[in-house]
Enzyme design. Structure first.
Site, PDB file in Angstrom:
ATOM      1  N   ASP A 236      14.438  -0.163   0.419  1.00 13.40           N
ATOM      2  CA  ASP A 236      14.440   0.902  -0.591  1.00 13.40           C
ATOM      3  C   ASP A 236      15.630   1.805  -0.309  1.00 13.40           C
ATOM      4  O   ASP A 236      16.370   1.592   0.669  1.00 13.40           O
ATOM      5  CB  ASP A 236      13.106   1.686  -0.589  1.00 13.40           C
ATOM      6  CG  ASP A 236      12.786   2.260  -1.975  1.00 13.40           C
ATOM      7  OD1 ASP A 236      13.581   3.090  -2.471  1.00 13.40           O
ATOM      8  OD2 ASP A 236      11.754   1.888  -2.569  1.00 13.40           O
TER       9      ASP A 236
ATOM     10  N   ASP B 284      20.781  -0.623  -1.152  1.00 15.28           N
ATOM     11  CA  ASP B 284      20.797  -0.604  -2.615  1.00 15.28           C
ATOM     12  C   ASP B 284      20.595  -2.039  -3.107  1.00 15.28           C
ATOM     13  O   ASP B 284      21.435  -2.905  -2.844  1.00 15.28           O
ATOM     14  CB  ASP B 284      22.156  -0.046  -3.073  1.00 15.28           C
ATOM     15  CG  ASP B 284      22.273   0.019  -4.585  1.00 15.28           C
ATOM     16  OD1 ASP B 284      21.408  -0.547  -5.289  1.00 15.28           O
ATOM     17  OD2 ASP B 284      23.243   0.634  -5.060  1.00 15.28           O
TER      18      ASP B 284
ATOM     19  N   LYS C 100       7.622  -5.592  -7.122  1.00 11.15           N
ATOM     20  CA  LYS C 100       6.400  -5.117  -7.782  1.00 11.15           C
ATOM     21  C   LYS C 100       6.708  -3.831  -8.551  1.00 11.15           C
ATOM     22  O   LYS C 100       7.149  -2.838  -7.972  1.00 11.15           O
ATOM     23  CB  LYS C 100       5.304  -4.859  -6.736  1.00 11.15           C
ATOM     24  CG  LYS C 100       4.066  -4.271  -7.354  1.00 11.15           C
ATOM     25  CD  LYS C 100       2.974  -4.081  -6.331  1.00 11.15           C
ATOM     26  CE  LYS C 100       2.069  -2.965  -6.727  1.00 11.15           C
ATOM     27  NZ  LYS C 100       2.673  -1.627  -6.669  1.00 11.15           N
TER      28      LYS C 100
ATOM     29  N   HIS D  16      10.493  -3.286 -14.631  1.00 11.62           N
ATOM     30  CA  HIS D  16      10.196  -2.576 -15.889  1.00 11.62           C
ATOM     31  C   HIS D  16      10.930  -1.230 -15.973  1.00 11.62           C
ATOM     32  O   HIS D  16      10.938  -0.605 -17.022  1.00 11.62           O
ATOM     33  CB  HIS D  16       8.675  -2.419 -16.099  1.00 11.62           C
ATOM     34  CG  HIS D  16       7.971  -1.528 -15.123  1.00 11.62           C
ATOM     35  ND1 HIS D  16       6.600  -1.359 -15.152  1.00 11.62           N
ATOM     36  CD2 HIS D  16       8.414  -0.759 -14.099  1.00 11.62           C
ATOM     37  CE1 HIS D  16       6.255  -0.516 -14.191  1.00 11.62           C
ATOM     38  NE2 HIS D  16       7.322  -0.148 -13.545  1.00 11.62           N
TER      39      HIS D  16
HETATM   40  C1  SAM Z   1       8.334   2.580  -9.631  1.00 15.51           C
HETATM   41  S1  SAM Z   1       8.767   2.607  -7.940  1.00 15.51           S
HETATM   42  C2  SAM Z   1       7.965   1.113  -7.406  1.00 15.51           C
HETATM   43  C3  SAM Z   1       7.735   1.138  -5.965  1.00 15.51           C
HETATM   44  C4  SAM Z   1       6.884  -0.038  -5.426  1.00 15.51           C
HETATM   45  N1  SAM Z   1       7.483  -1.329  -5.687  1.00 15.51           N
HETATM   46  C5  SAM Z   1       5.475   0.045  -5.989  1.00 15.51           C
HETATM   47  O1  SAM Z   1       5.078  -0.840  -6.721  1.00 15.51           O
HETATM   48  O2  SAM Z   1       4.790   1.029  -5.679  1.00 15.51           O
HETATM   49  C6  SAM Z   1      10.466   2.117  -7.968  1.00 15.51           C
HETATM   50  C7  SAM Z   1      11.139   2.094  -6.587  1.00 15.51           C
HETATM   51  O3  SAM Z   1      12.493   1.647  -6.753  1.00 15.51           O
HETATM   52  C8  SAM Z   1      13.270   2.276  -5.761  1.00 15.51           C
HETATM   53  N2  SAM Z   1      14.681   2.125  -6.124  1.00 15.51           N
HETATM   54  C9  SAM Z   1      15.317   2.653  -7.195  1.00 15.51           C
HETATM   55  N3  SAM Z   1      16.609   2.260  -7.211  1.00 15.51           N
HETATM   56  C10 SAM Z   1      16.788   1.452  -6.122  1.00 15.51           C
HETATM   57  C11 SAM Z   1      17.912   0.728  -5.597  1.00 15.51           C
HETATM   58  N4  SAM Z   1      19.083   0.747  -6.219  1.00 15.51           N
HETATM   59  N5  SAM Z   1      17.738   0.002  -4.478  1.00 15.51           N
HETATM   60  C12 SAM Z   1      16.534  -0.030  -3.851  1.00 15.51           C
HETATM   61  N6  SAM Z   1      15.436   0.627  -4.295  1.00 15.51           N
HETATM   62  C13 SAM Z   1      15.568   1.363  -5.415  1.00 15.51           C
HETATM   63  C14 SAM Z   1      12.749   3.696  -5.811  1.00 15.51           C
HETATM   64  O4  SAM Z   1      13.134   4.449  -4.688  1.00 15.51           O
HETATM   65  C15 SAM Z   1      11.248   3.448  -5.899  1.00 15.51           C
HETATM   66  O5  SAM Z   1      10.664   3.364  -4.608  1.00 15.51           O
END
Ligand code: SAM
Length: 372
Positions: free
Chosen positions: A240, A260, A274, A278
């Protein structure tokens, strides 16, 4: 001039029109249902009913729920409305001899049991934090801007209804709001616990035989931890953003990697996404999936990508409505979208995958196995 008219009034029976009017009234005041639900969650009424063995009479509720004595006469009206909406089940109990008044018993039902803070009742995790996130003021403010956003000439890629309402992105504005952050993280944790428990129960074969798995954009690692506990031979890690990983203390079974996902995904036999795709456009999804395909291509045999997300098109009216509501919320918050199977198919092909299998065993969401 020819006029196309809708069905004349007299073609409908009076009963149908009045039924439709009542339906429209309920839809127009639908936000009151959300707010009444939020109130009973904040007052922890499902937990009170659970402590009474799953059902409590009005006098029992009134003596237990923490409301001001001046407001006692008003609580029954909230309960009556939510019972009519199907969130509790109401049972009228006649007066027994010498015992005075008739009363109403309120029972937990399949919906409100999900709000009880006890895993033996809710089947995995209480959904109360998800109710609180769904009704958070930042989201409500964004929803009030929908029609203005639809009329604005700004590109959806640079302005969402959320940005129009609050002047910044959800992660930017929300990230600086500690109260919102707490609500958001608790809801993500609860939803992850619920879904991960369901996935390892319903889709054991999907995880069987995997030796390493990276949960891409896996947040605080709730899902990865559940998988590591269910399948101790799987080496689980979470990727993350650095600012998310910084605040997490390591849990021993799960390794955390800051990075990233657009740039690099650590190699593993399986990659889990997961509730990530979306949030993103098709173009960004192809980029993320391409990084995932590279990550699973290091072993002797190609691994797989496991996606837990929505595939719109359930034959169940209730589930379909939840799927398209999720779509609207993604549009409002991120300019993201919830996809139908043909849309998933297209982005899989563009990211270099040739096989996929959809498991429709997780209610409003599905588990999709994708392979090169
Ligand atoms: C809606 S949350 C989903 C988190 C987890 N998969 C869940 O189902 O609870 C989206 C996640 O994407 C991460 N995220 C956003 N951009 C990202 C990137 N470029 N690289 C890695 N993680 C990222 C955010 O920090 C966040 O934890």
């Amino acid at each position: 001039m020819d006029m196309v008219t809708s069905m004349p009034l007299e073609a409908n029976s009076n009963g149908q029109i009045l039924q439709a009017e009542a339906e429209l009234f309920c839809h127009s005041f639908g936000y009151l249902k959300s707010m009444a639900l939020q109130s009973v969650v904040k007052l922890r009424i499902p937990d009170v009913l659970h402590r009474y063995g799953g059902a409590a009479s009005l006098p029992e509720l009134l003596s237990t729920v923490p409301i001001h004595p001046n407001k006692l006469p008003y609580l029954p009206r909230l309960m009556k409305m939510l019972a009519a909406a199907g969130i509790f089940t109401a049972e009228d109990v006649p007066a027994t001899v010498g015992d005075g008044e008739p009363t109403t018993l309120y029972h937990l039902n399949a919906v409100s049991r999900l709000l009880v803070d006890d895993a033996s009742v809710n089947g995995g995790a209480s959904m109360s934090p998800c109710v609180l996130l769904g009704t958070v003021p930042l989201f409500l403010g964004a929803s009030l801007k929908l029609h203005e956003w639809l009329q604005s000439e700004e590109q959806a890629t640079t302005e969402t209804p959320f940005m129009l309402a609050h002047g910044g992105t959800l992660y930017g504005i929300g990230g600086r709001d500690s109260e919102f952050n707490t609500v958001f993280n608790k809801a993500m944790g609860a939803s992850s616990e619920f879904v991960a428990a369901l996935a390892v129960r319903e889709c054991r074969d999907v995880f069987a035989g995997i030796k390493s798995l990276v949960d891409v954009a896996g947040g605080n690692g709730t899902t990865a931890r559940t998988i590591a506990e269910a399948f101790p031979y799987v080496k689980c890690s979470v990727l993350d953003l650095p600012q998310v990983i910084q605040g997490i203390s390591s849990h021993g079974t799960v390794e955390f990697v800051a990075g990233d996902m657009m740039e690099f995904v650590p190699p593993a036999e399986a990659v889990l996404l997961k509730y990530v795709l979306h949030n993103w456009s098709d173009q960004d999804c192809v980029k993320i999936l391409t990084r995932c395909r590279e990550a699973i291509s290091h072993g002797e045999k190609a691994g797989k990508v496991i996606i837990i997300d929505t595939v719109v098109g359930s034959p169940s009216q209730q589930i379909l409505e939840s799927q398209v509501t999720m779509d609207l919320s993604m549009m409002m918050l991120f300019n993201g979208k919830v996809r139908e199977e043909q849309n998933w198919h297209k982005i899989f092909l563009e990211a270099g995958f040739s096989h996929y299998k959809i498991h429709n065993v997780l209610g409003m969401r599905s588990l999709i196995e994708v392979q090169p």
